[in-house]
Enzyme design. Structure first.
Site, mmCIF file in Angstrom:
data_model
loop_
_atom_site.group_PDB
_atom_site.id
_atom_site.type_symbol
_atom_site.label_atom_id
_atom_site.label_comp_id
_atom_site.label_asym_id
_atom_site.label_seq_id
_atom_site.Cartn_x
_atom_site.Cartn_y
_atom_site.Cartn_z
ATOM 1 C CG HIS A 71 -2.735 4.554 -5.500
ATOM 2 N ND1 HIS A 71 -1.866 3.621 -4.986
ATOM 3 C CD2 HIS A 71 -3.311 5.167 -4.437
ATOM 4 C CE1 HIS A 71 -1.895 3.674 -3.664
ATOM 5 N NE2 HIS A 71 -2.764 4.600 -3.298
ATOM 6 C CG ASP A 76 4.019 6.581 2.359
ATOM 7 O OD1 ASP A 76 3.303 7.482 2.843
ATOM 8 O OD2 ASP A 76 3.571 5.484 2.014
ATOM 9 N NE ARG A 99 -0.897 10.192 7.015
ATOM 10 C CZ ARG A 99 -1.188 9.813 5.771
ATOM 11 N NH1 ARG A 99 -0.265 9.271 5.007
ATOM 12 N NH2 ARG A 99 -2.394 9.973 5.293
ATOM 13 C CB SER A 104 0.988 9.173 1.666
ATOM 14 O OG SER A 104 0.871 7.777 1.670
ATOM 15 C CE LYS A 121 2.200 5.081 -0.800
ATOM 16 N NZ LYS A 121 1.283 4.523 0.185
HETATM 17 N N1 URA Z 1 -3.221 5.426 0.688
HETATM 18 C C1 URA Z 1 -1.909 5.741 0.792
HETATM 19 O O1 URA Z 1 -1.061 5.084 0.212
HETATM 20 N N2 URA Z 1 -1.563 6.785 1.544
HETATM 21 C C2 URA Z 1 -2.463 7.532 2.197
HETATM 22 O O2 URA Z 1 -2.087 8.468 2.862
HETATM 23 C C3 URA Z 1 -3.826 7.183 2.090
HETATM 24 C C4 URA Z 1 -4.181 6.130 1.324
#
Ligand code: URA
Ligand code: CA
Length: 435
Positions: free
Chosen positions: A82, A161, A168, A183, A187
């Site tokens: 990621h 999220d 946000r 966040s 995921k």
């Molecule tokens: N990517 C994400 O999925 N969440 C964040 O808070 C920042 C970058």
């Protein structure tokens, strides 16, 4: 529980207990916290911070706010990566096939472009016929059959999220350590892989404002990740310029194909190999970075990596020959050179402005329902430290009918800093590895 009491407690800088964190996350999903209460809470967290215990609990509550994918049926070590978001950063399309060629099971759920950053799903969808909306069943079957799949989220993974991230984005609360950490990790935990390699960007195109903050984010995510039962590790990598030379969806797929074909290299290949090495070590297919690197290089050189990309394109509805004939990708009608206004060495590039310029051309969305032009984007002609002559093109715009060329040019006007002096020394591509 009264939302106001929870907000007040965090506003005063006190530690929230598990019930309070649970109420907040549930409140994001069922509306028992109104948007303005969620926003106030996000701001309080942003300013007051959270302890590690609170961040772990926030992460786990968010991971449990929806479904969790069970990848137990996948035969072999599952691994995911990621990125916190980059420009010209198409490492997934290089490293996922290479790792799959080395025996890893790459079960990856990607996102769409956000703000100035690109998204792997948009890139994949620029390949004619390719679909990213596979069911969980098809996802698992594909990973078992060919070793990799890159798709959008199935079902409702971490819906808290989704809600909080949208708030946000519009309340200046993105770059908070506990909020970014919860966040991303929530995921990844919901998506089910045993090991996850995080690519935390640092530089003018990163969500965190300084290298120190990026390193702190990477350390926080790995430390919090220890409390979640999965293996998280991280690299902090440079985003002081676009990683590859191509920025835009089909353009980035083309660059990934060029890299996997051995016709292109540079920073994009180097960072991809380092991420790949971390992935192979993380899922225990290699014992050392050197061993992992040798495995990846072998898969690159004998074409197994490119064949895996072709397998994935085919499995997800496209034609495998695109991987061997990238001219089949969509291409823009128009090309516009952007010339340097004076001569000099490139000392700085505002990476986010390159991303925003590509977005103005149609490579990204300004609003969630904007339609992307798969062919639109920018080819960079210069990298940091290189010399550009007055009047020489430092980048080339690829434009279609919907492009806002004036807006792109405005973004690019201040994106480059030129100097008469050569640059002292090249910056590292990888600042830190944390595992
Ligand atoms: N990517 C994400 O999925 N969440 C964040 O808070 C920042 C970058
Ligand atoms: Ca070994």
């Amino acid at each position: 529980m009264n939302p106001c009491d929870v907000i007040m407690k965090k506003r005063l800088g006190q530690e929230l207990n598990r019930e309070e964190i649970h109420a907040f996350v549930r409140g994001a999903c069922d509306g028992s916290f109104a948007d303005y209460q969620l926003s106030a809470m996000l701001m309080a967290i942003c300013i007051r911070g959270m302890s590690d215990r609170e961040t772990v609990e926030l992460t786990m509550e968010m991971a449990d706010s929806g479904e969790r994918l069970d990848l137990g049926e996948i035969d072999g070590p599952t691994v995911d990566k990621h990125s916190t978001g980059g420009v010209g950063d198409t490492t997934t399309l290089i490293v996922a096939p290479l790792c799959a060629a080395c025996g890893a099971k790459v079960a990856k759920m990607s996102g769409r472009g956000l703000g100035f950053t690109g998204g792997t799903l948009d890139k994949l969808e620029s390949i004619p016929g390719v679909r990213v909306d596979l069911s969980a069943r098809a996802f698992i079957d594909q990973v078992n059959a060919i070793g990799l799949a890159v798709i959008g989220q199935t079902g409702e993974l971490a819906p808290a999220d989704k809600k909080l991230y949208a708030l946000r984005d519009v309340t200046a609360t993105v770059d908070s350590l506990p909020l970014v950490t919860s966040s991303i990790l929530s995921k990844k935990i919901a998506a089910g892989c045993q090991s996850v390699v995080l690519d935390v960007k640092a530089g003018s195109g990163a969500i965190m404002p300084t290298l120190e903050k990026s390193v702190e984010l990477a350390e926080t995510m790995v430390r919090i990740g220890r409390g979640t039962g999965r293996r998280f590790s991280a690299l902090v990598t440079d985003m002081d310029q676009p990683l590859g030379l191509y920025v835009g969806n089909a353009l980035e797929v083309r660059e990934a194909i060029e890299v996997l074909s051995g016709r292109a290299g540079g920073a994009l290949l180097d960072v991809s190999l380092q991420l790949g090495a971390q992935m192979l070590r993380s899922c225990r297919l290699a014992d050392s970075a050197d061993e992992a690197m040798a495995m990846l290089r072998a898969a690159l050189e004998d074409g197994r990596g490119l064949a895996k990309l072709a397998d994935m394109i085919e499995a997800q509805g496209g034609e495998r020959r695109v991987a061997y004939e990238p001219d089949r990708l969509p291409q823009a009608e128009g090309r516009i050179d952007i010339a340097a206004e004076k001569s000099g060495y490139v000392h700085a590039i505002v990476t986010s402005d390159i991303g925003y310029a590509a977005q103005a051309l149609g490579a990204g969305r300004e609003k969630a329902d904007d339609v992307i032009d798969p062919a639109a984007g920018i080819i960079m002609k210069k990298r940091l430290g290189e010399f550009v002559e007055k009047g020489e093109a430092w980048c080339e715009l690829h434009v279609g009918a919907r492009a806002d060329v004036a807006a792109a040019k405005k973004r690019l006007a201040g994106a480059l800093t030129l100097s008469d002096e050569p640059m002292a020394q090249a910056k590292p591509l990888v600042y830190r590895a944390i595992d």
